[in-house]
Design a protein around this motif. Structure first.
Motif, PDB file in Angstrom:
ATOM      1  N   GLU A 196      14.894  40.674   9.075  1.00  0.00           N
ATOM      2  CA  GLU A 196      15.492  39.367   9.383  1.00  0.00           C
ATOM      3  C   GLU A 196      14.516  38.494  10.168  1.00  0.00           C
ATOM      4  O   GLU A 196      14.555  37.264  10.075  1.00  0.00           O
ATOM      5  N   ILE A 197      13.696  39.129  10.958  1.00  0.00           N
ATOM      6  CA  ILE A 197      12.724  38.357  11.752  1.00  0.00           C
ATOM      7  C   ILE A 197      11.433  38.181  10.965  1.00  0.00           C
ATOM      8  O   ILE A 197      10.923  37.063  10.828  1.00  0.00           O
ATOM      9  N   THR A 211       5.913  30.869  20.371  1.00  0.00           N
ATOM     10  CA  THR A 211       7.079  31.077  19.514  1.00  0.00           C
ATOM     11  C   THR A 211       8.283  31.327  20.414  1.00  0.00           C
ATOM     12  O   THR A 211       8.139  31.932  21.476  1.00  0.00           O
ATOM     13  N   ARG A 212       9.418  30.866  19.973  1.00  0.00           N
ATOM     14  CA  ARG A 212      10.621  31.108  20.775  1.00  0.00           C
ATOM     15  C   ARG A 212      11.713  31.641  19.864  1.00  0.00           C
ATOM     16  O   ARG A 212      11.973  31.068  18.800  1.00  0.00           O
ATOM     17  N   LEU A 213      12.297  32.728  20.281  1.00  0.00           N
ATOM     18  CA  LEU A 213      13.427  33.300  19.561  1.00  0.00           C
ATOM     19  C   LEU A 213      14.655  33.190  20.457  1.00  0.00           C
ATOM     20  O   LEU A 213      14.637  33.670  21.593  1.00  0.00           O
ATOM     21  N   SER A 214      15.670  32.503  19.960  1.00  0.00           N
ATOM     22  CA  SER A 214      16.900  32.306  20.744  1.00  0.00           C
ATOM     23  C   SER A 214      18.014  33.140  20.129  1.00  0.00           C
ATOM     24  O   SER A 214      18.163  33.174  18.908  1.00  0.00           O
ATOM     25  N   PHE A 215      18.768  33.785  20.992  1.00  0.00           N
ATOM     26  CA  PHE A 215      19.788  34.730  20.525  1.00  0.00           C
ATOM     27  C   PHE A 215      21.167  34.313  21.029  1.00  0.00           C
ATOM     28  O   PHE A 215      21.297  33.781  22.124  1.00  0.00           O
ATOM     29  N   PRO A 230      28.688  43.474  17.673  1.00  0.00           N
ATOM     30  CA  PRO A 230      28.621  42.144  17.075  1.00  0.00           C
ATOM     31  C   PRO A 230      27.275  41.920  16.398  1.00  0.00           C
ATOM     32  O   PRO A 230      26.267  42.511  16.796  1.00  0.00           O
ATOM     33  N   ALA A 231      27.272  41.062  15.405  1.00  0.00           N
ATOM     34  CA  ALA A 231      26.000  40.640  14.816  1.00  0.00           C
ATOM     35  C   ALA A 231      25.353  39.628  15.754  1.00  0.00           C
ATOM     36  O   ALA A 231      26.023  39.022  16.594  1.00  0.00           O
ATOM     37  N   VAL A 232      24.071  39.461  15.624  1.00  0.00           N
ATOM     38  CA  VAL A 232      23.338  38.558  16.513  1.00  0.00           C
ATOM     39  C   VAL A 232      22.804  37.396  15.688  1.00  0.00           C
ATOM     40  O   VAL A 232      22.179  37.604  14.640  1.00  0.00           O
ATOM     41  N   ARG A 233      23.078  36.200  16.166  1.00  0.00           N
ATOM     42  CA  ARG A 233      22.528  35.016  15.496  1.00  0.00           C
ATOM     43  C   ARG A 233      21.217  34.657  16.176  1.00  0.00           C
ATOM     44  O   ARG A 233      21.147  34.519  17.399  1.00  0.00           O
ATOM     45  N   THR A 269      18.864  32.813  11.527  1.00  0.00           N
ATOM     46  CA  THR A 269      19.218  33.966  10.700  1.00  0.00           C
ATOM     47  C   THR A 269      20.159  34.875  11.485  1.00  0.00           C
ATOM     48  O   THR A 269      20.451  34.600  12.655  1.00  0.00           O
ATOM     49  N   GLU A 270      20.629  35.913  10.869  1.00  0.00           N
ATOM     50  CA  GLU A 270      21.562  36.814  11.531  1.00  0.00           C
ATOM     51  C   GLU A 270      21.016  38.241  11.448  1.00  0.00           C
ATOM     52  O   GLU A 270      20.538  38.657  10.394  1.00  0.00           O
ATOM     53  N   VAL A 271      21.084  38.949  12.561  1.00  0.00           N
ATOM     54  CA  VAL A 271      20.583  40.324  12.614  1.00  0.00           C
ATOM     55  C   VAL A 271      21.771  41.252  12.781  1.00  0.00           C
ATOM     56  O   VAL A 271      22.604  41.039  13.659  1.00  0.00           O
ATOM     57  N   VAL A 272      21.839  42.242  11.920  1.00  0.00           N
ATOM     58  CA  VAL A 272      22.916  43.236  12.044  1.00  0.00           C
ATOM     59  C   VAL A 272      22.359  44.430  12.815  1.00  0.00           C
ATOM     60  O   VAL A 272      21.322  44.975  12.451  1.00  0.00           O
TER      61      VAL A 272
END
Lengths: 263, 548
Positions: free
Chosen positions: A41-42, A198-202, A222-225, A237-240
């Motif tokens: 996903e990443i 780079t920035r990844l926001s969760f 929970p899934a993570v957006r 995107t969404e990470v399971v």
């Protein structure tokens, strides 16, 4: 038009194509300087992975799934032989969650050693953190980056927000290092720091998966957006997350308490 | 007329630990066999000793010595720690530290030289001294008094002295009926020993049982047997025991070896404040000391730097090394880091640099195969030395920080299901019960072990109010606001550890809604996945951590 300007345009175009078709347009040098997380996903959305010698922000609210995703990435990095150091400023991690990170994975080639995973605990959790604690964490991060012993350094600042001076110093340390620096922040509202590559926001996704037990849900996962920001472009995107393995599967139970009534 | 005195300090190791940590005085204390260097080094470094987490697996360790208070609670050497805790819940433990005991033994030998010129230590807490020619110095009674007074001054208040013609009789006299001192008159060693039990002899258990079976209970009976018969039945060991019973012991105390001191001092005569100048002075001193150390085949384990300003000592800093070294460049860097981390408060005119602890340089070859180094430092060679240098820098600059790695422990409670152990400590020495992972490996693969959500615990569990609906939590009041619970798991009810501090808790994983319908706060932290615990002992609801 001067030649340099042409080259810049070509580079920008390649970067754009690389974002559209990951892995097709990056040069060999850029590929070796990047770290793939092993999470499709990443990696599918983040062209060329996480950059070495750069700062990546890993931001989210206090409970947003960012550390769980990071642990999955760290486990993959260690399995591929990379060394990872985690600066746990507030001593908030539980050892049980991280015990199997850094162990040799099934996929490791014969003879290949798994990477090291060290946690640097800046202070005891019982002790009040002094005012100079952020300076200490900065010193530890600087030391780890300059030592050249680690491929990834994670700086978990909790709710603290690093200053521009801190970013500047870390950027300078990264210049002489091969490592990628990840700054873990519990603050989603603050804009990306100076020098952030780079920035990844969760945040939690709307749906939460429940693992059923005998009398109701046994675990909530929970899934993570995830929103990825780089070079002004952003993708979501969404990470399971993986399922939970209870330590009840272990074989040596504690001595049962026969004196107390059942809770 | 040759006379020997024996000083015996019972429970010497316990006394040393109590001297080192005065908080242990008067409390039940046991010493465990199986030493881990790191913990003891950290204790000596002045930090608080590691707090033993309940049920973290140390219970299997065997007790080799216990204090009088612990003995009063029926705790005996040879028991396991868990058994001792079942008898006395508040028993304290420490791991034995041979180096610490050896240091204190040497200190005592050096101090006892003021009473007698020849002093020899025979193990921990046992000292033989030359007690000849004391007639004109107040007699042997005064000598015993002086020795005991000196021991009390050094903090060893319990001690017994025996004086006799030979070492064995002096040792038995020191044990005799728990008297402070016992003097066996000249020429009466054999008659003194004759009625005493053969249990005093340094003979094996088998030999003692055999002697008792033969009806030989006292040393006099043993001394009366012919030497040939003893040699035929018990061999060399039997002969030695018979000689001792006859009052023949050739052991003599000797002059203690001259203590090696590695220190250099300089009186500059003018004030120095800058770091560069300080390092310049330190470098020349360090080069000289390291030269001496290398000549003796030694490595420094601890340095000590003392700064003076006109004979006034204003700064003293011990620097412990993670790994012994005689590399001048490395040691200079450690000194520099220390000075940078804690700059001198004033200028100095003189300084003293000493190697306060050292060890012999090891020339032993590392194992070629089979035995592996600690997990934290698997990669040999350059990477290992780089890691040690990194850890040393970290420790010198930030003594409170620690580089650790996580190890799983086979326990139920979340806090005890794993332990952080220093990266240089091997897994065998760690205080964990390793879980059997074969089942998980077979069914899910190793990757699944690092699955599940990561929890970040709060520094202290946060007490919260909980609204119940049909005895299940429906809302939690956190940060001054009621948050409805969207989803909650069935409770995980855990109880146990009654032999330490009884825990009876129900753990829930709850997803708290972000905001309620009546309020709209921009600073709202959003949905929270939390670990909620109901402590049945206190009746409190606690928010123990956040899943992140």
């Amino acid at each position: 038009m001067p030649q340099a300007e042409h080259l810049n345009q070509i580079t920008a175009l390649k970067q754009h194509f690389e974002q559209l078709f990951p892995g097709k347009w990056a040069t060999a040098g850029e590929k070796t300087r990047a770290l793939l997380t092993g999470l499709p996903e990443i990696d599918g959305n983040l062209s060329r992975g996480l950059a070495r010698q750069r700062i990546t922000e890993w931001a989210g609210r206090t409970s947003s799934g960012k550390t769980t995703v990071l642990r999955a990435a760290i486990a993959n990095w260690c399995a591929s032989g990379l060394d990872v150091a985690y600066i746990d400023a507030g001593c908030r991690l539980l050892a049980a969650d991280w015990a199997f990170v850094g162990q040799k994975a099934d996929a490791c080639a014969p003879g290949q050693e798994a990477g090291r995973f060290w946690v640097i605990r800046a202070a005891c959790p019982e002790q009040a953190r002094p005012a100079s604690s952020s300076r200490d964490e900065l010193y530890i991060a600087d030391l780890l980056l300059r030592s050249g012993s680690f491929d990834v350094v994670v700086l978990d600042l909790g709710a603290g927000s690093p200053s521009s001076r801190m970013y500047a110093r870390l950027t300078r340390s990264l210049a002489g290092s091969k490592a990628a620096l990840i700054i873990l922040k519990d603050d989603l509202s603050a804009p990306p720091g100076w020098g952030c590559h780079t920035r990844l926001s969760f945040r939690w996704a709307e749906d939460a998966c429940c693992e059923p037990g005998i009398n109701g849900p046994a675990m909530i996962t929970p899934a993570v957006r995830l929103s990825i920001w780089r070079d002004g472009a952003s993708k979501t995107t969404e990470v399971v997350l993986g399922s939970h393995v209870s330590n009840r599967l272990f074989t040596h139970p504690q001595v049962p308490d026969r004196r107390a009534p059942k809770a | 007329m040759y006379r020997i005195a024996c000083l015996r300090i019972p429970r010497f190791q316990i006394a040393v630990h109590r001297k080192h940590e005065p908080g242990l005085k008067g409390r039940p204390l046991v010493l465990l066999s199986g030493k881990t260097n790191k913990s003891t080094v950290s204790q000596r470094a002045g930090h608080a000793p590691p707090v033993q987490a309940p049920g973290s697996g140390r219970g299997q360790a065997v007790i080799f010595m216990c204090s009088a208070e612990a003995h009063g609670k029926d705790i005996q050497p040879g028991m396991r720690l868990s058994e001792a805790r079942a008898l006395c819940a508040d028993v304290l433990w420490r791991e034995q530290d041979q180096k610490l005991y050896a240091d204190w033994t040497n200190k005592l030998v050096r101090a006892l030289v003021s009473c007698s010129p020849a002093v020899t230590a025979e193990g921990f807490g046992l000292f033989f001294m030359d007690a000849s020619g004391l007639r004109h110095l107040g007699g042997e009674g005064a000598f015993c008094q002086n020795v005991l007074r000196l021991c009390s001054k050094l903090g060893f208040v319990e001690g017994n002295v025996g004086v006799a013609d030979n070492a064995f009789a002096a040792l038995v006299a020191a044990r005799y009926k728990h008297r402070r001192w016992c003097i066996v008159p000249h020429g009466q060693d054999q008659s003194f020993l004759a009625p005493l039990s053969i249990g005093h002899l340094p003979a094996s258990q088998d030999m003692q049982e055999a002697l008792l079976a033969l009806g030989i209970r006292s040393m006099g009976q043993l001394a009366g047997l012919p030497a040939e018969a003893i040699a035929e039945r018990f061999g060399r060991q039997g002969l030695l025991a018979r000689e001792l019973a006859c009052g023949l012991d050739r052991r003599r105390p000797s002059m203690p070896p001259a203590e090696k001191e590695f220190q250099a001092s300089v009186d500059l005569g003018y004030p120095v404040a800058s770091l560069n100048e300080t390092l310049f002075v330190l470098k020349s001193m360090l080069d000289r000391l390291i030269g001496q150390l290398k000549q003796e085949g030694l490595r420094a384990e601890e340095l000590q730097v003392i700064f003076f300003n006109d004979n006034e000592r204003f700064d003293e800093r011990p620097l412990k090394l993670i790994c012994p070294s005689n590399n001048a460049r490395f040691l200079l860097e450690i000194l520099k880091l220390s000075l940078e981390a804690q700059p001198l408060k004033r200028e100095f005119t003189g300084l003293l640099l000493a190697v306060s602890r050292f060890s012999r340089e090891s020339w032993q070859q590392l194992p070629l195969s089979g035995q592996s180094p600690p997990d934290g430092l698997r990669k040999a060679g350059e990477q290992q030395s780089a890691s040690i240098l990194l850890l040393q820098r970290l420790q010198t600059r930030l003594p409170g920080a620690a580089a650790v790695r996580a190890v799983a422990s086979d326990q139920y409670f979340p806090d005890n299901a794993g332990a952080w152990i220093p990266v240089l400590e091997s897994r065998a020495a760690s205080a964990v019960v390793p879980p059997d992972l074969e089942y998980i490996r077979n069914y899910t693969g190793a990757r699944a072990l690092a699955g599940g959500m990561v929890i970040k615990r709060a520094p202290e569990p946060v007490p919260v109010l909980v609204e119940l609906e049909e005895s299940r939590p429906a809302a939690v009041r956190y940060h001054g606001r009621w948050r409805p619970i969207k989803i909650i798991t069935t409770p995980e009810c855990l109880s146990g550890l009654w032999w330490e501090s009884f825990i009876r808790k129900s753990y829930y994983v709850a997803l708290l809604a972000g905001r309620d319908n009546r309020q709209d706060n921009q600073n709202d932290p959003g949905e929270l996945l939390v670990l909620l615990a109901h402590d049945h002992q206190t009746g409190c609801w606690l928010l123990e951590g956040f899943f992140d």
